[in-house]
Design a protein around this motif. Structure first.
Motif, PDB file in Angstrom:
ATOM      1  N   UNK A  71      69.784  28.408 -19.701  1.00  0.00           N
ATOM      2  CA  UNK A  71      69.176  27.977 -20.959  1.00  0.00           C
ATOM      3  C   UNK A  71      67.953  27.103 -20.741  1.00  0.00           C
ATOM      4  N   UNK A  72      67.859  26.452 -19.581  1.00  0.00           N
ATOM      5  CA  UNK A  72      66.661  25.692 -19.222  1.00  0.00           C
ATOM      6  C   UNK A  72      66.313  26.047 -17.781  1.00  0.00           C
ATOM      7  N   UNK A  73      65.273  26.841 -17.558  1.00  0.00           N
ATOM      8  CA  UNK A  73      64.909  27.232 -16.191  1.00  0.00           C
ATOM      9  C   UNK A  73      64.568  26.008 -15.346  1.00  0.00           C
ATOM     10  N   UNK A  74      64.610  26.147 -14.026  1.00  0.00           N
ATOM     11  CA  UNK A  74      64.271  25.009 -13.161  1.00  0.00           C
ATOM     12  C   UNK A  74      62.934  24.389 -13.532  1.00  0.00           C
ATOM     13  N   UNK A  75      62.974  23.075 -13.664  1.00  0.00           N
ATOM     14  CA  UNK A  75      61.777  22.328 -14.072  1.00  0.00           C
ATOM     15  C   UNK A  75      61.644  21.116 -13.183  1.00  0.00           C
ATOM     16  N   UNK A  76      60.459  20.940 -12.606  1.00  0.00           N
ATOM     17  CA  UNK A  76      60.213  19.781 -11.757  1.00  0.00           C
ATOM     18  C   UNK A  76      60.021  18.540 -12.610  1.00  0.00           C
ATOM     19  N   UNK A  77      60.734  17.492 -12.275  1.00  0.00           N
ATOM     20  CA  UNK A  77      60.660  16.235 -13.004  1.00  0.00           C
ATOM     21  C   UNK A  77      60.005  15.205 -12.093  1.00  0.00           C
ATOM     22  N   UNK A  78      58.780  14.786 -12.396  1.00  0.00           N
ATOM     23  CA  UNK A  78      58.088  13.837 -11.523  1.00  0.00           C
ATOM     24  C   UNK A  78      58.925  12.584 -11.282  1.00  0.00           C
ATOM     25  N   UNK A  79      58.845  12.072 -10.064  1.00  0.00           N
ATOM     26  CA  UNK A  79      59.580  10.873  -9.661  1.00  0.00           C
ATOM     27  C   UNK A  79      61.088  11.069  -9.745  1.00  0.00           C
ATOM     28  N   UNK A  80      61.542  12.320  -9.663  1.00  0.00           N
ATOM     29  CA  UNK A  80      62.975  12.580  -9.729  1.00  0.00           C
ATOM     30  C   UNK A  80      63.340  13.746  -8.819  1.00  0.00           C
ATOM     31  N   UNK A  81      63.213  14.980  -9.327  1.00  0.00           N
ATOM     32  CA  UNK A  81      63.582  16.187  -8.601  1.00  0.00           C
ATOM     33  C   UNK A  81      63.426  17.372  -9.523  1.00  0.00           C
ATOM     34  N   UNK A  82      64.216  18.409  -9.301  1.00  0.00           N
ATOM     35  CA  UNK A  82      64.128  19.614 -10.117  1.00  0.00           C
ATOM     36  C   UNK A  82      65.475  19.896 -10.748  1.00  0.00           C
ATOM     37  N   UNK A  83      65.476  20.119 -12.066  1.00  0.00           N
ATOM     38  CA  UNK A  83      66.725  20.341 -12.785  1.00  0.00           C
ATOM     39  C   UNK A  83      66.692  21.616 -13.594  1.00  0.00           C
ATOM     40  N   UNK A  84      67.873  22.139 -13.902  1.00  0.00           N
ATOM     41  CA  UNK A  84      68.033  23.315 -14.748  1.00  0.00           C
ATOM     42  C   UNK A  84      69.333  23.153 -15.523  1.00  0.00           C
ATOM     43  N   UNK A  85      69.453  23.878 -16.629  1.00  0.00           N
ATOM     44  CA  UNK A  85      70.678  23.824 -17.433  1.00  0.00           C
ATOM     45  C   UNK A  85      71.224  25.240 -17.618  1.00  0.00           C
ATOM     46  N   UNK A  86      72.558  25.348 -17.527  1.00  0.00           N
ATOM     47  CA  UNK A  86      73.261  26.625 -17.564  1.00  0.00           C
ATOM     48  C   UNK A  86      74.434  26.508 -18.528  1.00  0.00           C
ATOM     49  N   UNK A  87      74.797  27.616 -19.164  1.00  0.00           N
ATOM     50  CA  UNK A  87      76.059  27.708 -19.896  1.00  0.00           C
ATOM     51  C   UNK A  87      76.947  28.680 -19.139  1.00  0.00           C
ATOM     52  N   UNK A  88      78.159  28.245 -18.783  1.00  0.00           N
ATOM     53  CA  UNK A  88      79.033  29.108 -18.003  1.00  0.00           C
ATOM     54  C   UNK A  88      79.589  30.240 -18.877  1.00  0.00           C
ATOM     55  N   UNK A  89      80.306  31.199 -18.318  1.00  0.00           N
ATOM     56  CA  UNK A  89      80.749  32.361 -19.107  1.00  0.00           C
ATOM     57  C   UNK A  89      81.663  32.022 -20.273  1.00  0.00           C
ATOM     58  N   UNK A 147      81.278  29.100 -22.223  1.00  0.00           N
ATOM     59  CA  UNK A 147      80.635  28.230 -23.200  1.00  0.00           C
ATOM     60  C   UNK A 147      80.370  26.813 -22.780  1.00  0.00           C
ATOM     61  N   UNK A 148      80.756  26.411 -21.572  1.00  0.00           N
ATOM     62  CA  UNK A 148      80.532  25.035 -21.120  1.00  0.00           C
ATOM     63  C   UNK A 148      79.140  24.898 -20.521  1.00  0.00           C
ATOM     64  N   UNK A 149      78.364  23.949 -21.033  1.00  0.00           N
ATOM     65  CA  UNK A 149      77.028  23.685 -20.506  1.00  0.00           C
ATOM     66  C   UNK A 149      77.114  22.715 -19.335  1.00  0.00           C
ATOM     67  N   UNK A 150      76.283  22.953 -18.331  1.00  0.00           N
ATOM     68  CA  UNK A 150      76.198  22.033 -17.188  1.00  0.00           C
ATOM     69  C   UNK A 150      74.804  22.139 -16.592  1.00  0.00           C
ATOM     70  N   UNK A 151      74.471  21.213 -15.718  1.00  0.00           N
ATOM     71  CA  UNK A 151      73.156  21.189 -15.116  1.00  0.00           C
ATOM     72  C   UNK A 151      73.212  21.372 -13.611  1.00  0.00           C
ATOM     73  N   UNK A 152      72.100  21.790 -13.056  1.00  0.00           N
ATOM     74  CA  UNK A 152      71.892  21.869 -11.613  1.00  0.00           C
ATOM     75  C   UNK A 152      70.750  20.916 -11.283  1.00  0.00           C
ATOM     76  N   UNK A 153      70.887  20.173 -10.181  1.00  0.00           N
ATOM     77  CA  UNK A 153      69.869  19.185  -9.867  1.00  0.00           C
ATOM     78  C   UNK A 153      69.634  19.122  -8.366  1.00  0.00           C
ATOM     79  N   UNK A 154      68.381  19.316  -7.985  1.00  0.00           N
ATOM     80  CA  UNK A 154      67.937  19.168  -6.606  1.00  0.00           C
ATOM     81  C   UNK A 154      67.137  17.883  -6.528  1.00  0.00           C
TER      82      UNK A 154
END
Length: 272
Positions: free
Chosen positions: A96-114, A116-123
């Motif tokens: 639902x939110x493709x990987x996006x670089x966040x200055x002074x932080x890292x890169x995050x994305x948001x997913x909904x699992x099969x 209905x639970x939303x969660x994020x990925x963070x590098x």
């Protein structure tokens, strides 16, 4: 520099809400957070800290995630956010939110699992994640509540490489699965009643530690929130689910011992 978190650990939590000003006032008074504004593109991200350590974020749901998701979002640490996002989709999730670089932080994305639970990925890069766990006002546990526990566990095992074990002392008398990295529990999965017509979407629940559960529940009500389920006595302390004034669910727990593995936040290498 050694990593602050293992891949697969919950590394950050963020409230996605259409009314971040209301949320800032509520959580500041409830959990003793100090909030500072950081520019994030055309929007403002509210960085929340307790005793000088960053513990959570508050975002404008429409501006940052296109209004999906809403509520508390758990981000999991990954080594390669783009690859993990592709895998999350291949396994049946929705990006639902493709990987996006966040200055002074890292890169995050948001997913909904099969289910209905939303969660994020963070590098993480310059900001590796929360700077405190298990202390008052800080994150202490993340739990997936789902009516599809077996399939949900299989999804997250495939994505993050978890092993699992069943907890025999679940206070709710419902099956409870611990998601582990090695022998260390890092999150839980609570089975909900999913018999038709009581179909309940899955969701990740964020736990925050409080010094006194009774005092915290009184503040929730006074601040316009509402206690919902509890109190529940657990081996780790008394807990209660509550909703904030925006209707977002979280869990408050008066910890008797730590739920999350502690990290040495005094090491400057883990706070850069």
């Amino acid at each position: 520099m050694r990593p602050r978190f293992q891949p697969g650990e919950a590394v950050w939590v963020e409230l996605c809400t259409p009314d971040p000003e209301q949320a800032e006032a509520f959580y500041g008074a409830l959990l003793g957070w100090t909030v500072r504004a950081e520019r994030l593109g055309a929007t403002t991200y509210r960085m929340c800290s307790r005793d000088g350590r960053d513990v959570a974020g508050i975002s404008d749901a429409a501006a940052l995630h296109g209004d999906r998701p809403r509520g508390w979002l758990t981000y999991f640490a990954v080594d390669d956010v783009a690859a993990s996002a592709r895998q999350a989709v291949t396994l049946g999730g929705e990006l639902v939110s493709p990987p996006r670089y966040l200055p002074a932080a890292g890169t995050g994305a948001a997913v909904v699992d099969p289910f209905g639970a939303a969660f994020g990925l963070y590098q993480g890069e310059s900001r590796v994640g929360v700077q405190a766990v298990n202390s008052v006002g800080a994150l202490c546990w993340n739990e997936l509540d789902t009516g599809e526990p077996a399939a949900s566990v299989a999804y997250y095992r495939a994505l993050f490489g978890y092993t699992t074990r069943q907890r025999d002392d679940s206070p709710t008398a419902r099956p409870y699965t611990l998601l582990t990295l090695g022998d260390v529990p890092v999150a839980g999965v609570l089975e909900l009643d999913n018999a038709w017509p009581n179909l309940i979407p899955s969701r990740w629940i964020t736990y925050f530690a409080v010094a006194s559960l009774d005092d915290a529940l009184a503040r929730v009500t006074a601040l316009g929130g509402s206690p919902t389920v509890g109190p529940v006595d657990t081996p780790h302390g008394r807990l209660h689910l509550v909703k904030d004034p925006g209707g977002h669910t979280l869990c408050l727990i008066q910890l008797e011992d730590g739920l999350r593995p502690d990290h040495d936040s005094s090491d400057p290498a883990v706070n850069r």
